[in-house]
Design an enzyme around this catalytic site. Structure first.
Site, PDB file in Angstrom:
ATOM      1  N   PHE A 565       0.807  -1.213   0.000  1.00 20.42           N
ATOM      2  CA  PHE A 565       0.000   0.000   0.000  1.00 20.42           C
ATOM      3  C   PHE A 565       0.844   1.268   0.000  1.00 20.42           C
ATOM      4  CE2 PHE A 565      -2.871  -3.038   2.227  1.00 20.42           C
ATOM      5  CZ  PHE A 565      -3.831  -3.077   1.244  1.00 20.42           C
ATOM      6  N   GLY A 566       2.017   1.156   0.563  1.00 19.90           N
ATOM      7  CA  GLY A 566       2.859   2.340   0.679  1.00 19.90           C
ATOM      8  C   GLY A 566       3.939   2.084   1.707  1.00 19.90           C
ATOM      9  N   GLU A 567       4.496   3.180   2.245  1.00 25.88           N
ATOM     10  CA  GLU A 567       5.624   3.015   3.160  1.00 25.88           C
ATOM     11  C   GLU A 567       5.157   2.704   4.574  1.00 25.88           C
ATOM     12  OE1 GLU A 567       7.775   6.639   2.694  1.00 25.88           O
ATOM     13  OE2 GLU A 567       8.703   5.962   0.819  1.00 25.88           O
ATOM     14  N   LYS A 599       1.548   2.467   8.979  1.00 26.63           N
ATOM     15  CA  LYS A 599       1.494   1.980   7.601  1.00 26.63           C
ATOM     16  C   LYS A 599       0.662   2.980   6.809  1.00 26.63           C
ATOM     17  CE  LYS A 599       0.438  -2.534   5.652  1.00 26.63           C
ATOM     18  NZ  LYS A 599       0.252  -3.908   6.055  1.00 26.63           N
ATOM     19  N   ASP A 708      -1.756 -15.668   2.475  1.00 22.80           N
ATOM     20  CA  ASP A 708      -0.397 -15.272   2.110  1.00 22.80           C
ATOM     21  C   ASP A 708       0.553 -15.492   3.281  1.00 22.80           C
ATOM     22  OD1 ASP A 708       1.620 -14.375   0.531  1.00 22.80           O
ATOM     23  OD2 ASP A 708       1.117 -12.254   0.662  1.00 22.80           O
TER      24      ASP A 708
HETATM   25  P1  ADP Z   1       2.265  -4.668   3.124  1.00 29.42           P
HETATM   26  O1  ADP Z   1       1.393  -5.568   3.933  1.00 29.42           O
HETATM   27  O2  ADP Z   1       1.548  -3.477   2.658  1.00 29.42           O
HETATM   28  O3  ADP Z   1       2.990  -5.396   2.067  1.00 29.42           O
HETATM   29  P2  ADP Z   1       4.025  -4.837   5.255  1.00 29.42           P
HETATM   30  O4  ADP Z   1       3.103  -4.882   6.403  1.00 29.42           O
HETATM   31  O5  ADP Z   1       4.572  -6.141   4.820  1.00 29.42           O
HETATM   32  O6  ADP Z   1       3.357  -4.103   4.105  1.00 29.42           O
HETATM   33  O7  ADP Z   1       5.246  -3.925   5.605  1.00 29.42           O
HETATM   34  C1  ADP Z   1       6.392  -3.841   4.817  1.00 29.42           C
HETATM   35  C2  ADP Z   1       7.629  -3.949   5.692  1.00 29.42           C
HETATM   36  O8  ADP Z   1       7.591  -2.969   6.730  1.00 29.42           O
HETATM   37  C3  ADP Z   1       7.718  -5.282   6.408  1.00 29.42           C
HETATM   38  O9  ADP Z   1       8.370  -6.239   5.630  1.00 29.42           O
HETATM   39  C4  ADP Z   1       8.503  -4.934   7.653  1.00 29.42           C
HETATM   40  O10 ADP Z   1       9.876  -4.985   7.421  1.00 29.42           O
HETATM   41  C5  ADP Z   1       8.085  -3.508   7.937  1.00 29.42           C
HETATM   42  N1  ADP Z   1       7.030  -3.465   8.930  1.00 29.42           N
HETATM   43  C6  ADP Z   1       5.700  -3.516   8.694  1.00 29.42           C
HETATM   44  N2  ADP Z   1       5.014  -3.463   9.834  1.00 29.42           N
HETATM   45  C7  ADP Z   1       5.915  -3.384  10.833  1.00 29.42           C
HETATM   46  C8  ADP Z   1       5.789  -3.323  12.265  1.00 29.42           C
HETATM   47  N3  ADP Z   1       4.628  -3.321  12.864  1.00 29.42           N
HETATM   48  N4  ADP Z   1       6.914  -3.244  12.987  1.00 29.42           N
HETATM   49  C9  ADP Z   1       8.118  -3.258  12.375  1.00 29.42           C
HETATM   50  N5  ADP Z   1       8.275  -3.331  11.042  1.00 29.42           N
HETATM   51  C10 ADP Z   1       7.195  -3.386  10.268  1.00 29.42           C
END
Ligand code: ADP
Length: 854
Positions: A565-567, A599, A708
């Site tokens: 979705f983004g950063e 997120k 997933d």
């Molecule tokens: P999406 O679900 O949109 O693909 P993610 O949730 O996988 O995004 O987040 C991308 C990256 O951000 C993860 O691989 C992780 O490294 C980091 N990240 C996401 N959520 C957290 C969190 N709650 N705490 C620490 N790192 C996180």
């Protein structure tokens, strides 16, 4: 001709027998048999096109096997419903429910449900049993039919089935209604409140306890005990129904409060009818002051006034027999839509248990004539009209049932044949070299490279597409694709260089679309018609984690990663304590500051992405488990949309393990090796897997399919705590509703079960398959991509081998540190061809815990 004769006989029988007999009136009304048309089946919502209302037919299913409402049913069954319009009033005595089985692919069902019904489509009544209980025990598994006798029965045209859950979860239903047409046409009666008799210190209540209308100074606008098909016994103190109070079967009055000497009842009908007679079931227990009425006078309302010349009828007094009886009042073929009858007392008490109306054959002709209910085959051909207990009726019922069963069997057999052919074709297609060639021509840029060429995966690509299944942090294909858009190119490069663990690039890094994507999508499309759009309803949160957090109280610290979705950013949140549940212990709170992960949704996100982002929020807000990442609050009042989750210090599990090596098993000769920063023991690995299994056990208790599961989607906190994250793909349970960049979808094929790839079926059992791969990743410390020696095409081919099951399928090998028992009994069992033979998460969890303590 023969059928006409039978029908005539049925009609004659029906006119002779005026009162409904609930014991015989139990015919399937046409969900299974198809007499109920698709357009008469509707729902509050549905998860996808293939689980729309019309698929909620018992024993049939169709589509993806049942009706399933959007995302999760609200607990307590207040929101979601499957509605059946029977096109005319029916007396409904029984309902049947079933879950979504879909030949073993589905496992969603409603353990409890409620029923609402309506006669006119606007006034809805919640059904309740004779003890006031509204919730009905439903299914225990996805395939068995559970029948429920409706006591009291329902008289309605519209019926709603409303799944009830203790907590939010996914449910699916298939239903059938049983009964017969309600030929009385009575839609309501109005009577005074029933009285109470004291008989030898016993309180005998003659109230209408199942009345479904309005109760205020008398009863109006409803039906109840007088039309429930239950006749009172001779002794009114006793009842046909178990466990009820004395006098239960009767509604009655004492003459003391009726100075005019009569009780007035008003009967409203669905349309103007031509009445032959009225049958009234009454008590004649004169030894206790109860007698059949002395006289009844009925008035008829047709257009706008009570017609002159009411009909008066005086039954012959019976001073000998105290038996309860039906008194037939002839109504002289009078035409009316409303009838008002005054029943005169002949003793202190008058008790009634049933009232039935017989309208003449003219009424049958009117109601069943062409054009009256053109779309309702029930009213025309179906012999489930007003029931009598003659053998002919039973015979016809049996014949209809046999024909329905035979047709259902034929349909199922045909369907199975088509399905099997389709499957064969699909797997053959997957193996067809021509396809590769064809796709290669279509996508000129496409050039397949085997994983041995993966060394050049870092080379720059000009294509819009990129290799789709790398390991580590930037696995998320859609985001990678998105990241290739100009504004994200920079951060993508940064990330790429930081992903030193990225091992495999099984197909061309030149960026051509992966053929499997197109193929899988087309398979799914062809198997059930369409790919569903995310069925997004407006975001309406009631959960505490859905509370809006003031953005200005978030200060950004660093970028943690980038998702679909983004950063994702690390932030300090001020005053977050007020947003935390009591049961939540997240990190350390320094004074009022708490570290959280935020997120974000890209500002240029399209509607689908936005809907999915909100959907992920809705899903996460309802999940509460120590091994599921917790949503803390949201910022959705204004753009950009943010979700605030707990911060997991060690990032995602893939990257975490990727940077570690296995701590060697203790050797008696060598000094014990410290579990340093860069090593991890086998026990710790198994404990992490057990935590994932535990989180999945929780999800499966909600019937929630993740779709997933992989190490990349698990986050690591302090002390090796694992929480499952990434519910983005769970947004659509049954369809390949993925992000499609320029018409292509990307799927995690190396984690997917054969049936997910070939049939687009995602179930708990396919999550178990993915868990097996995740366990393999953990025990290999994510040093290698699953099936790294196979190209994506070969992975798909291998899927075909799993389907064919001729022993040619390739399994992931046993990781070096993995004991034989774990590999044979656990890992391999997750990849069994038959989804039903795969273990449940409960079993997996128990097995892993046992392994930890061994
Ligand atoms: P999406 O679900 O949109 O693909 P993610 O949730 O996988 O995004 O987040 C991308 C990256 O951000 C993860 O691989 C992780 O490294 C980091 N990240 C996401 N959520 C957290 C969190 N709650 N705490 C620490 N790192 C996180």
């Amino acid at each position: 001709m023969e059928f006409k004769v039978i029908r005539l006989f049925v009609l004659l029988a029906a006119t002779v027998k005026a009162q409904v007999n609930p014991e015989v009136c139990r015919y399937p009304l046409g969900m299974t048999g198809g007499q109920i048309q698709d357009e008469d089946i509707s729902a509050s919502s549905y998860w996808s096109e293939s689980t729309a209302a019309k698929f909620g037919r018992l024993d049939i299913g169709g589509g993806d096997g049942a009706w399933c409402p959007d995302i999760m049913s609200e607990p307590h069954g207040l929101k979601e419903y499957l509605q059946v319009d029977l096109r005319s009033l029916h007396f409904i005595t029984l309902v049947g429910t079933q879950g979504r089985h879909a030949d073993g692919m589905g496992n969603e069902f409603a353990q409890k449900y409620r029923i609402k019904y309506s006669r006119d489509g606007s006034n809805w009544v919640s059904w309740q049993d004779r003890k006031g209980q509204q919730v009905i025990e439903g299914n225990r598994n996805a395939y068995d039919v559970v029948l429920k006798d409706l006591e009291p029965p329902i008289i309605a045209r519209y019926v709603r089935f409303m799944p009830v859950t203790d907590h939010s979860m996914i449910v699916c239903m298939r239903v059938e209604l049983y009964g017969c047409e309600w030929l009385d046409g009575l839609v309501s009666y109005s009577i005074p409140d029933g009285h109470q008799m004291i008989y030898r210190d016993l309180e005998v209540s003659f109230n209408d306890s199942v009345y479904d209308g309005v109760s205020a100074e008398g009863l109006t606008k409803g039906l109840g005990q007088l039309t429930d098909g239950t006749w009172g016994l001779d002794d009114f103190l006793h009842s046909q129904i178990y466990g009820v109070w004395p006098g239960y079967d009767y509604v009655g009055w004492s003459n003391r409060t009726f100075p005019k000497g009569y009780v007035e009842m008003i009967f409203d009908f669905d349309h103007v009818r031509n009445f032959t007679s009225m049958k009234v079931h009454t008590s004649n227990m004169f030894s206790r002051g109860v007698r059949v009425f002395r006289q009844v006078t009925c008035f008829f309302w047709s257009d706008s006034e009570w017609e002159p010349g009411p009909i008066t009828f005086r039954p012959t007094p019976d001073r000998v027999s105290q038996r309860a009886r039906f008194v037939t009042v002839t109504l002289g073929d009078r035409t009316a839509k409303t009838i008002k009858c005054r029943f005169h007392f002949s003793d202190v008490w008058m008790l009634f248990s049933e009232v039935a109306f017989q309208s003449g054959s003219a009424v049958y002709n009117t109601s069943m004539g062409p054009g009256k209910h053109p779309k309702n085959p029930l009213t025309v051909d179906d012999p489930t009209h007003k029931v009598d207990d003659s053998n002919t009726r039973i015979l016809i019922g049996c014949l209809v049932a046999v024909i329905a069963i035979l047709s259902a069997i034929i349909v199922i057999m045909l369907w199975r044949q088509v399905w099997q052919k389709m499957l064969e074709k699909a797997s053959r297609r997957l193996l067809d070299d021509d396809l590769t060639a064809r796709l290669a021509i279509q996508n000129r840029a496409f050039a397949f490279r085997h994983s041995s060429l993966s060394s050049d995966s870092g080379s720059t690509s000009n294509s819009t597409y990129e290799r789709i299944y790398p390991l580590c942090a930037d696995y998320q294909e859609p985001s990678r694709l998105i990241r290739k858009l100009p504004e994200f190119a920079h951060s993508a490069e940064n990330l790429k260089s930081s992903s030193s663990c990225m091992a495999a690039t099984a197909s061309g890094s030149d960026g051509a679309p992966h053929y499997a994507e197109a193929d899988i999508i087309s398979l799914q499309e062809s198997s059930d018609g369409s790919i569903a759009a995310a069925n997004m309803t407006p975001f309406t949160g009631t959960d505490s984690s859905l509370r809006e957090f003031p953005r200005e109280k978030l200060s950004f610290k660093e970028k943690l990663g980038e998702g679909q979705f983004g950063e994702v950013h690390l932030c300090e949140a001020e005053g977050m304590q007020d947003f935390l549940d009591e049961d939540l212990s997240v990190g350390e709170i320094s004074e009022s500051l708490l570290l959280v992960a935020v997120k974000t949704l890209r500002e240029d996100a399209n509607k689908n992405a936005r809907n999915d982002f909100l959907k992920e929020i809705r899903i996460m807000s309802r999940l509460r488990d120590p091994n599921i990442v917790r949503l803390l609050a949201v910022c959705v009042d204004t753009d950009p949309l943010w979700m605030i989750t707990e911060y997991m210090e060690n990032g995602d599990l893939n990257q975490f393990l990727c940077n570690l090596r296995l701590k060697e098993a203790p050797d008696e000769d060598k000094p014990e090796q410290e579990e340093g920063e860069d090593s991890i023991s086998y026990t710790k690995l198994i404990s992490m897997a057990a935590q994932i299994a535990s989180g999945m056990k929780y999800l499966s208790s909600l019937n929630f399919v993740h779709r997933d599961l992989a190490t990349r989607n698990c986050l690591v906190g302090k002390n090796y705590t694992i929480r499952i994250a990434d519910f983005g793909m769970s947004r659509n349970l049954y369809k390949g509703d993925y992000y499609r960049i320029q018409g292509r979808a990307v799927l995690p094929i190396r984690w997917m079960s054969w049936e997910s790839i070939l049939l687009g079926k995602f179930t708990m059992a396919s999550d178990v398959w993915a868990f097996g791969v995740t366990l393999w990743e953990i025990l290999t410390l994510c040093k290698e991509q699953p099936y790294s020696q196979l190209s994506d095409e070969q992975v798909i081919e291998n899927t075909g081998e799993f389907f064919r099951d001729k022993g040619k399928q390739v399994y992931l090998p046993k990781p070096p540190c993995c004991p034989d028992s774990v590999y044979n009994d656990l890992m391999l069992s997750c990849w069994r061809r038959n989804a039903k033979q795969r273990p449940s998460f409960q079993e997996i969890h128990a097995q892993l815990q046992e392994n930890m303590s061994a």
